[in-house]
Design a protein around this motif. Structure first.
Motif, mmCIF file in Angstrom:
data_model
loop_
_atom_site.group_PDB
_atom_site.id
_atom_site.type_symbol
_atom_site.label_atom_id
_atom_site.label_comp_id
_atom_site.label_asym_id
_atom_site.label_seq_id
_atom_site.Cartn_x
_atom_site.Cartn_y
_atom_site.Cartn_z
ATOM 1 N N PHE A 129 15.584 -3.941 -22.416
ATOM 2 C CA PHE A 129 15.670 -3.744 -20.973
ATOM 3 C C PHE A 129 17.115 -3.849 -20.517
ATOM 4 C CE2 PHE A 129 11.351 -5.182 -21.433
ATOM 5 C CZ PHE A 129 10.652 -4.586 -20.403
ATOM 6 N N TYR A 130 17.515 -2.998 -19.592
ATOM 7 C CA TYR A 130 18.800 -3.219 -18.933
ATOM 8 C C TYR A 130 18.574 -3.799 -17.542
ATOM 9 C CZ TYR A 130 18.218 1.462 -16.835
ATOM 10 O OH TYR A 130 17.754 2.564 -16.176
ATOM 11 N N VAL A 131 17.347 -3.730 -17.032
ATOM 12 C CA VAL A 131 16.955 -4.421 -15.811
ATOM 13 C C VAL A 131 15.534 -4.924 -16.011
ATOM 14 C CG1 VAL A 131 16.477 -4.221 -13.350
ATOM 15 C CG2 VAL A 131 18.392 -2.964 -14.316
ATOM 16 N N CYS A 132 15.364 -6.245 -16.053
ATOM 17 C CA CYS A 132 14.031 -6.846 -16.165
ATOM 18 C C CYS A 132 13.828 -7.755 -14.963
ATOM 19 C CB CYS A 132 13.906 -7.648 -17.458
ATOM 20 S SG CYS A 132 12.249 -8.360 -17.685
ATOM 21 N N CYS A 174 5.479 -3.459 -20.309
ATOM 22 C CA CYS A 174 6.925 -3.408 -20.092
ATOM 23 C C CYS A 174 7.283 -2.521 -18.901
ATOM 24 C CB CYS A 174 7.631 -2.923 -21.350
ATOM 25 S SG CYS A 174 7.627 -4.130 -22.700
ATOM 26 N N ASP A 175 6.540 -1.449 -18.695
ATOM 27 C CA ASP A 175 6.789 -0.556 -17.558
ATOM 28 C C ASP A 175 6.729 -1.290 -16.228
ATOM 29 O OD1 ASP A 175 7.289 1.836 -18.873
ATOM 30 O OD2 ASP A 175 5.197 2.491 -18.815
ATOM 31 N N ARG A 176 5.897 -2.312 -16.139
ATOM 32 C CA ARG A 176 5.723 -3.046 -14.885
ATOM 33 C C ARG A 176 6.853 -4.040 -14.608
ATOM 34 N NH1 ARG A 176 0.297 -3.628 -16.877
ATOM 35 N NH2 ARG A 176 0.642 -5.846 -17.181
ATOM 36 N N GLY A 202 10.347 -3.628 -15.274
ATOM 37 C CA GLY A 202 11.711 -3.167 -15.087
ATOM 38 C C GLY A 202 12.002 -1.882 -15.820
ATOM 39 N N ARG A 203 13.292 -1.647 -15.990
ATOM 40 C CA ARG A 203 13.752 -0.431 -16.657
ATOM 41 C C ARG A 203 14.273 -0.782 -18.033
ATOM 42 N NH1 ARG A 203 16.658 3.102 -11.995
ATOM 43 N NH2 ARG A 203 14.780 3.281 -10.724
ATOM 44 N N TYR A 204 13.764 -0.074 -18.995
ATOM 45 C CA TYR A 204 14.249 -0.311 -20.351
ATOM 46 C C TYR A 204 15.089 0.873 -20.800
ATOM 47 C CZ TYR A 204 9.671 1.899 -21.073
ATOM 48 O OH TYR A 204 8.572 2.694 -20.982
ATOM 49 N N SER A 205 16.052 0.570 -21.668
ATOM 50 C CA SER A 205 16.977 1.600 -22.108
ATOM 51 C C SER A 205 16.605 2.181 -23.469
ATOM 52 C CB SER A 205 18.398 1.035 -22.174
ATOM 53 O OG SER A 205 18.438 -0.095 -23.033
#
Length: 70
Positions: free
Chosen positions: A7-10, A54-56, A58-61
């Motif tokens: 994740f780059y934003v969790c 994981c979708d719920r 944040g954004r993962y890279s």
């Protein structure tokens, strides 16, 4: 199979860990929203569920799925 989600934003790594715990996944909070979720998943269905969770949060890279770790 082994899966790692970077994740780059969790939004909440603790809640993410609590949801992934039943799939024997580890979550490491590196700081500033950067989080790694990783572990062994036994089936393709489990991998799909893990990615959905994981979708719920944040954004993962990057997502890595490897046959190793069985």
């Amino acid at each position: 199979m082994y899966i790692m989600v970077e994740f780059y934003v969790c939004l909440d790594s603790k809640k993410l860990y609590n949801e992934l715990e039943k799939y024997r996944m580890n979550v490491t909070d590196i700081g500033d929203g950067h989080v790694l979720a990783y572990g062994d998943a036994k089936t393709a269905e489990q991998i799909a569920i893990i990615i959905g969770i994981c979708d719920r949060y944040g954004r993962y890279s990057h997502i890595s799925i490897d046959k190793g770790g069985e």
